[in-house]
Design an enzyme around this catalytic site. Structure first.
Site, PDB file in Angstrom:
ATOM      1  N   CYS A   3     -58.865  43.430   0.526  1.00 21.73           N
ATOM      2  CA  CYS A   3     -59.500  42.621  -0.496  1.00 21.73           C
ATOM      3  C   CYS A   3     -60.397  41.383   0.290  1.00 21.73           C
ATOM      4  O   CYS A   3     -60.169  41.012   1.197  1.00 21.73           O
ATOM      5  CB  CYS A   3     -58.584  41.830  -1.239  1.00 21.73           C
ATOM      6  N   HIS A   5     -57.190  35.064  -6.830  1.00 19.71           N
ATOM      7  CA  HIS A   5     -57.244  36.653  -6.241  1.00 19.71           C
ATOM      8  C   HIS A   5     -57.343  37.389  -7.384  1.00 19.71           C
ATOM      9  O   HIS A   5     -58.008  38.502  -7.395  1.00 19.71           O
ATOM     10  CB  HIS A   5     -55.894  36.563  -5.519  1.00 19.71           C
ATOM     11  N   CYS A  58     -57.339  36.061   0.031  1.00 15.08           N
ATOM     12  CA  CYS A  58     -56.969  36.955   1.165  1.00 15.08           C
ATOM     13  C   CYS A  58     -57.322  36.733   2.635  1.00 15.08           C
ATOM     14  O   CYS A  58     -56.675  37.220   3.407  1.00 15.08           O
ATOM     15  CB  CYS A  58     -57.113  38.435   0.564  1.00 15.08           C
ATOM     16  N   CYS A  68     -61.345  38.556  -1.161  1.00 10.53           N
ATOM     17  CA  CYS A  68     -61.186  37.337  -2.039  1.00 10.53           C
ATOM     18  C   CYS A  68     -61.126  36.245  -1.110  1.00 10.53           C
ATOM     19  O   CYS A  68     -60.326  36.381   0.039  1.00 10.53           O
ATOM     20  CB  CYS A  68     -60.240  37.264  -3.000  1.00 10.53           C
ATOM     21  N   ASP A  75     -63.385  33.032 -29.806  1.00 12.17           N
ATOM     22  CA  ASP A  75     -62.490  33.683 -31.148  1.00 12.17           C
ATOM     23  C   ASP A  75     -62.423  32.906 -32.205  1.00 12.17           C
ATOM     24  O   ASP A  75     -62.244  31.913 -31.984  1.00 12.17           O
ATOM     25  CB  ASP A  75     -61.300  34.234 -30.176  1.00 12.17           C
ATOM     26  N   ASP A 123     -61.704  41.021 -22.786  1.00  8.43           N
ATOM     27  CA  ASP A 123     -61.049  39.714 -22.449  1.00  8.43           C
ATOM     28  C   ASP A 123     -59.363  39.755 -22.273  1.00  8.43           C
ATOM     29  O   ASP A 123     -59.063  40.495 -23.081  1.00  8.43           O
ATOM     30  CB  ASP A 123     -61.643  38.445 -23.345  1.00  8.43           C
TER      31      ASP A 123
END
Length: 392
Positions: free
Chosen positions: A303, A334, A308, A305, A92, A265
């Protein structure tokens, strides 16, 4: 040079599945970009982002210009070598940060004079200087310098910002020297629909490689943001990627995709992780709440991930309460997994022509689950406003 191809237009919405290719990565869109304002996503290594499924991230030219300086990064071989990130990078230009963070800021057609929020030192950024900085940083995708107007704003102020944004975009285009970076124009216009249309049409005539939609997610209602997307996106070329800047929350991504946005984003996954707010399909778990002190369950039983799979809510609650830095890292991992999986699910639904059902289930899970715990955070009303306006 960046290439973009649309593979699967969604028959039920304005969404589409595309492929964005740069020298460093190929990214399937729609996609979410994690934000590493100063280089890294706070607490994470490049391999963490790769394992979470991200191929494109955002760095901020304003912050990197101030510290450590674009010239130092250029001497180190550019952002990829400096940070160790082998994927694609978007920078940016820093227009939003200049207007939101600088202690003092004076704007003219020539550029912006501002005082650093770090040490009060005075700096001048012109469109030409912005391009110089971004070319030195060496990202795959760079942004023009734009004027982001704070909302609410009078129509005349918004129109003046759009006029100046076009002027600066022309100068950024003329200042380019590198041919291996894609330059995106940024549509402004506040909440004035006709002004946004004018801004979009003006920028399209300049022939950028992609187009960003700026000046949203700055305090306006969810319904107003969606209205501005509804009038802006149709003005942008179908063959070019569309990027909604600084957005957002999960529902913002779902609704942005439905309106034809390809890239997003936001600092939400990492910032919310550091403050103990964890995303699940049924809402949020605010891990600092005392009721989780002896909760053996993972953040989200459904989940996949790594957090988890290994840790309980009780342990994450403990890490947060003792201000252990591992807690912020695990929470961020997570949350980014959730965002990565959300976008993967969106793409799969469009590919299989079931996006309306996916969208409906996304909201229904939040409505029906007793695990939704964002009340008390001052956010449930905004979510309800968002959902109601989308259904309407």
């Amino acid at each position: 040079m960046m290439q973009y191809h649309i593979h699967h237009p969604d028959p039920h919405s304005n969404g589409r599945i595309g492929q964005l290719t740069t020298d460093h990565a190929t990214i399937e869109t729609p996609a979410f970009m994690p934000v590493g304002s100063l280089g890294p996503v706070k607490g994470l290594e490049p391999k963490d982002l790769q394992e979470l499924g991200f191929g494109l991230m955002l760095n901020n030219a304003y912050h990197l210009y101030l510290r450590p300086g674009h010239k130092i990064i250029a001497e180190m071989g550019g952002l990829h070598a400096f940070t160790g990130w082998s994927g694609a990078i978007l920078t940016d230009s820093g227009g939003f940060q200049i207007f939101s963070l600088a202690k003092l800021c004076a704007i003219t057609d020539d550029g912006v004079t501002f005082q650093s929020h770090i040490d009060g030192s005075t700096h001048v950024i012109t469109p030409e200087k912005a391009i110089e900085i971004e070319e030195a940083l060496g990202a795959d995708i760079i942004m023009v310098l734009d004027q982001c107007v704070a909302l609410p704003a009078d129509r005349e102020v918004v129109q003046e910002g759009v006029r100046r944004t076009k002027l600066w975009a022309e100068r950024c285009q003329a200042a380019r020297r590198r041919t291996d970076q894609a330059l995106f124009g940024i549509v402004q216009g506040g909440l004035e629909a006709d002004v946004r249309v004018t801004s979009a049409r003006d920028l399209v005539t300049l022939g950028f490689e992609g187009y960003a939609i700026g000046g949203l997610s700055v305090g306006e209602s969810k319904a107003d943001m969606c209205k501005m997307l509804d009038v802006t996106v149709p003005e942008l070329p179908e063959s070019k990627p569309r990027y909604l800047m600084g957005v957002g929350l999960p529902e913002d991504l779902v609704e942005g995709v439905a309106r034809g946005v390809d890239l997003f984003d936001c600092v939400v996954p990492s910032r919310h992780g550091r403050t103990g707010s964890l995303f699940t399909r049924s809402g949020r778990v605010v891990i600092k709440q005392a009721k989780y002190a002896d909760d053996e369950r993972p953040i989200d039983p459904d989940c996949g991930c790594p957090v988890c799979a290994r840790y309980s809510r009780a342990y994450l609650h403990h890490l947060f309460m003792v201000k252990e830095m591992l807690g912020a890292r695990l929470n961020t991992i997570h949350n980014l997994w959730y965002f990565s999986e959300l976008m993967r699910g969106v793409r799969a639904a469009m590919r299989e022509k079931r996006f309306p059902a996916f969208r409906e289930a996304f909201y229904r899970q939040r409505d029906q689950s007793s695990a939704r715990e964002c009340s008390g955070e001052g956010e449930s009303n905004s979510h309800r406003e968002c959902e109601n306006s989308y259904q309407t």
